[in-house]
Every structure is written in C-alpha cells, then in structure tokens.
Design a protein around this motif. Sequence first.
Motif, PDB file in Angstrom:
ATOM      1  N   ARG A  52      58.635  51.851  18.858  1.00  0.00           N
ATOM      2  CA  ARG A  52      58.076  51.298  20.093  1.00  0.00           C
ATOM      3  C   ARG A  52      56.744  50.588  19.836  1.00  0.00           C
ATOM      4  N   GLU A  53      55.869  51.207  19.055  1.00  0.00           N
ATOM      5  CA  GLU A  53      54.553  50.603  18.831  1.00  0.00           C
ATOM      6  C   GLU A  53      54.636  49.360  17.946  1.00  0.00           C
ATOM      7  N   TYR A  54      55.543  49.363  16.994  1.00  0.00           N
ATOM      8  CA  TYR A  54      55.748  48.184  16.149  1.00  0.00           C
ATOM      9  C   TYR A  54      56.239  47.026  17.011  1.00  0.00           C
ATOM     10  N   ALA A  55      57.232  47.297  17.862  1.00  0.00           N
ATOM     11  CA  ALA A  55      57.757  46.261  18.746  1.00  0.00           C
ATOM     12  C   ALA A  55      56.675  45.753  19.691  1.00  0.00           C
ATOM     13  N   ARG A  56      55.857  46.660  20.215  1.00  0.00           N
ATOM     14  CA  ARG A  56      54.798  46.252  21.132  1.00  0.00           C
ATOM     15  C   ARG A  56      53.796  45.330  20.430  1.00  0.00           C
ATOM     16  N   ALA A  57      53.448  45.654  19.208  1.00  0.00           N
ATOM     17  CA  ALA A  57      52.504  44.817  18.455  1.00  0.00           C
ATOM     18  C   ALA A  57      53.076  43.424  18.234  1.00  0.00           C
ATOM     19  N   LEU A  58      54.362  43.343  17.893  1.00  0.00           N
ATOM     20  CA  LEU A  58      54.999  42.042  17.687  1.00  0.00           C
ATOM     21  C   LEU A  58      55.019  41.226  18.971  1.00  0.00           C
ATOM     22  N   LEU A  59      55.400  41.866  20.064  1.00  0.00           N
ATOM     23  CA  LEU A  59      55.517  41.153  21.333  1.00  0.00           C
ATOM     24  C   LEU A  59      54.158  40.710  21.856  1.00  0.00           C
TER      25      LEU A  59
END
Length: 279
Positions: free
Chosen positions: A120-127
Amino acid sequence: MARKRNRVRDLNPVAPTSFGEDVKRVRQARGLLQKHLGTATGYSEGYVSKVEKGTITPSMKFAKGCDVAFGTGDLFAEQLRRLMDVDHPDWFAPFVELEKAASEICDYSTNLIFGGVQTREYARALLRSGQPLDTPEQTAAKVDLRMERRKLHESDRPPLLWLVLDEASLRRRVGGDAVMRDQLRHLTAMAEYPAVTVQVLPFSAGAPPASSPFTLLDFPEAMAQPPVLYSEGQGIGRVIDSAERVKDARNRYDRLRADALSPGQSLDLIRSVMGERSP
C-alpha cells in the motif's frame, strides 16, 4: 493523446458527485441518517456528508461498507470502479479485466515493482509522485483499487505468476528506505507462494533482451481466449493479441528468464538489498 488524458482527468470531479448522490438516495430510501451510515461503514457522519456532497473521493472501504449497510451486493463498489476509473484509465481497463481471467501471468519489470504485488505505501508513493495534482482522498481511492489487483494473487485459486524484475526495480528508492524495505519483504513473502516465481535480472547480466516492461497473459482453455501481450509507455498502454507479437514477446521473456538469477539466488539478492535499507 492529450485529449484522452484530459478526458480521464476530467472524470475526477464528476465521479464523486454522482456516487454521493446515489449514496444519499439509497440511504434516505432505507430510512438511515448520515450518522447511521457512518457507524455502519466505520466513518464519521462528516465523512458521509462530504461523500454525498461530492467534495471528497470515497474510499473503496466506504463503498463496500455501503453495499453491506444497504444490502446492495457489490453495486457501490463496482460503481466506484466504473465512475472513478481512478487507477484504470481507458487504455488500462481492458488489461485489468483480462488479468482477472488469466490462468498465467508473466511480467517483466524494468524500474518499478509489478503492480499486482505492490504494498500500500509503495503504491501510494508512486501515485503521489506520478499524479501530484490529486487530493489525498483521490490518491487513497487509487491505492484501494491497486490493492484490489494484489488480492488476485492472494486468493484461494490464484493464477500462476512469474515475475522477472530488473535489479533497478529493487534499488529504486520509492517512498524512502522504510517503504522499500517493507516492499521487498512483501516480495520475498509472495515468492513463498506455490503459484509465484520471482527472478531478478542482475546488472551483471549486461544488456537485457527487452528494454521496456511488458506482461504476457495466458487463459484457461475453456475461455477460448488467445494469449495476449500488454505493453505500456508513458501515459498509454495496449493489449495486443497478434500471434506474431505475442510469440516474439514470449521468446524475449524466455531469454530474460535464462539470463536472470535462479529463484533462490534472486531471493538472496532481494534480502541483501533489503538489508541495505535497514536503519
């Protein structure tokens, strides 16, 4: 191309309003107050009010909570996916539907971890990096949808998943050391699943057989769906069913697997890089 980007972006202000109006209509038909719906979904009365006014983008958790509270199956969850289209623009939506039906997924990632196994946090950083104009609520909704893709590989009957990750995707510092450490830890956990194989293409392998990321999908025989290739560039992607193009991509993927480290060696490298991120 610019016209398509503008059209997708313009959906964002409209979708929450449409969704909120429907929530309000059904809530009132059920004789519920906003505070009742808030309690049922795990949110505050103020949050429900903002959703109904269309001033914030609802989360997938809220949409599913509405379905439970209203007894509407998955109506609101599906409506949020369709109306918002937040993580699945027009050019990506066909791939997502095919991905759900696939019996085998082979992915080559060059710089970023495959979306289906992101934390979740990796995806949030990318987005947040790729779409800086989004509100926090919009980013949260996009993350929720990306986590839906992840569930595909954690289900009781997942597709076979084969990942070839360029070493660069392990070393790119997305979201900081803590986020990357958790992402790599999740990757090693996924590699323990019987249906998942992870290989790393190390820098020492030299020039790769493919310079861009791509995904191959195979399907159950009963579907009578030929294999497809998904290729993505900046802001655009295509699902390709040309037998010739698919065959060429499969040959490249076979060479990538041959040049990559073995699954055991790959896990060793992932754990090594993860250790480098330790405080």
